[in-house]
Design an enzyme around this catalytic site. Structure first.
Site, short mmCIF file in Angstrom:
data_model
loop_
_atom_site.label_atom_id
_atom_site.label_comp_id
_atom_site.label_asym_id
_atom_site.label_seq_id
_atom_site.Cartn_x
_atom_site.Cartn_y
_atom_site.Cartn_z
N MET A 19 -0.58 35.93 42.54
CA MET A 19 0.25 36.12 43.60
C MET A 19 0.70 37.56 43.73
SD MET A 19 3.34 33.39 42.48
CE MET A 19 4.61 33.88 43.86
N ASP A 90 -4.00 27.77 53.60
CA ASP A 90 -3.23 28.84 52.60
C ASP A 90 -2.89 27.89 51.32
OD1 ASP A 90 -2.72 31.09 51.64
OD2 ASP A 90 -0.87 31.44 52.62
N GLU A 91 -2.53 28.54 50.34
CA GLU A 91 -1.97 27.83 49.08
C GLU A 91 -2.89 26.50 48.77
OE1 GLU A 91 -0.05 29.45 47.26
OE2 GLU A 91 1.09 30.70 48.50
P1 ADP Z 1 -0.37 36.66 48.16
O1 ADP Z 1 -0.66 35.79 49.33
O2 ADP Z 1 -1.72 36.86 47.20
O3 ADP Z 1 0.72 35.88 47.34
P2 ADP Z 1 0.69 37.99 50.21
O4 ADP Z 1 -0.54 38.22 51.32
O5 ADP Z 1 1.87 36.99 50.40
O6 ADP Z 1 -0.08 37.73 48.73
O7 ADP Z 1 1.40 39.39 49.79
C1 ADP Z 1 0.78 40.87 49.84
C2 ADP Z 1 2.00 41.87 49.87
O8 ADP Z 1 2.96 41.51 48.53
C3 ADP Z 1 1.55 43.20 49.53
O9 ADP Z 1 1.05 43.69 50.90
C4 ADP Z 1 2.92 43.92 49.19
O10 ADP Z 1 3.49 44.33 50.49
C5 ADP Z 1 3.60 42.75 48.49
N1 ADP Z 1 3.73 43.05 47.00
C6 ADP Z 1 4.78 42.85 46.44
N2 ADP Z 1 4.48 42.96 45.08
C7 ADP Z 1 3.16 43.62 44.98
C8 ADP Z 1 2.66 43.79 43.83
N3 ADP Z 1 2.93 43.93 42.61
N4 ADP Z 1 1.23 44.28 43.93
C9 ADP Z 1 0.93 44.30 45.13
N5 ADP Z 1 1.55 43.88 46.39
C10 ADP Z 1 2.75 43.44 46.27
#
Ligand code: ADP
Ligand code: ZN
Length: 197
Positions: A19, A90-91
């Site tokens: 995540m 997604d997901e």
């Molecule tokens: P995922 O789909 O993998 O959960 P997202 O694309 O929704 O990721 O979100 C990525 C964004 O989350 C990053 O660009 C940043 O703005 C934010 N973010 C929050 N916490 C973190 C973290 N610990 N490391 C990296 N990005 C983070």
């Protein structure tokens, strides 16, 4: 991605990681580019994931793209239109294992299929159907977050609330990104040998 294949052959791309690693951002980026190129795109997300919006994929950084809700892989199969060229999901870890066959069939029909999902669950175990999709995909992208404890690249999702359900849809503050050294398997006391191989 430009097609290296000749003729009407599709392929499967997987974007996976913990995540907050940017999976949704990367999926949205690829789908947006396909839309700019005027390709016919259909985008799906599991009904279970209605955290931010029911008809958009929304990244943690607030990027968004219109999407359609589906309850299972069969609904994806039935919703894809013949003329669709690019399919985004997604997901994908929230869908059933048949999604592997559905993605395969769509790729065989000449479509570009891009899926994003968690590769590991809250215990750090492979999270089906993502491992199976990794085995069948032509292209794989692994995304890493930043460990909130130490700043190193984070490959794990730490659950912060107490539950042994495999699926607990992430409310605010329920999960955080951790590296392999800072990740703690819930319910397990592990002796970490920092600095040792
Ligand atoms: P995922 O789909 O993998 O959960 P997202 O694309 O929704 O990721 O979100 C990525 C964004 O989350 C990053 O660009 C940043 O703005 C934010 N973010 C929050 N916490 C973190 C973290 N610990 N490391 C990296 N990005 C983070
Ligand atoms: Zn760390």
């Amino acid at each position: 991605m430009n097609s290296p294949f000749r003729g009407n052959v599709g392929w499967v791309e997987v974007i996976c990681g913990s995540m907050f690693s940017g999976k949704s951002e990367e999926l949205i980026r690829r789908l947006r580019r396909a839309q700019i190129a005027r390709q016919r795109v259909q985008i799906f997300k599991p009904r279970m994931d209605d955290r931010y919006d029911i008809d958009h994929i929304v990244s943690h950084s607030e990027l968004r793209i219109k999407s359609q809700l589906v309850s299972n892989s069969q609904e994806v199969w039935e919703a894809v239109e013949a003329r669709t060229e690019v399919i985004g999901i997604d997901e994908v870890q929230f869908l059933d294992e048949e999604i592997v066959v559905v993605c395969d069939k769509l790729a065989n029909m000449g479509k570009r299929v891009i899926v994003a999902g968690l590769d590991k669950d809250y215990m750090g175990r492979p999270f089906e159907p993502v491992p199976q999709l990794l085995a069948t995909a032509e292209y794989i992208t692994k995304t890493l977050a930043i460990c909130v404890r130490c700043g190193n690249p984070a490959n794990y999702t730490q659950r912060l609330i107490d539950s042994d359900q495999r699926i607990v849809v992430g409310a605010e503050g329920a999960y955080e990104a951790r590296c392999r050294r800072c990740f703690e398997v819930p319910g397990q006391v592990v002796e970490k040998m920092a600095g040792r191989p």
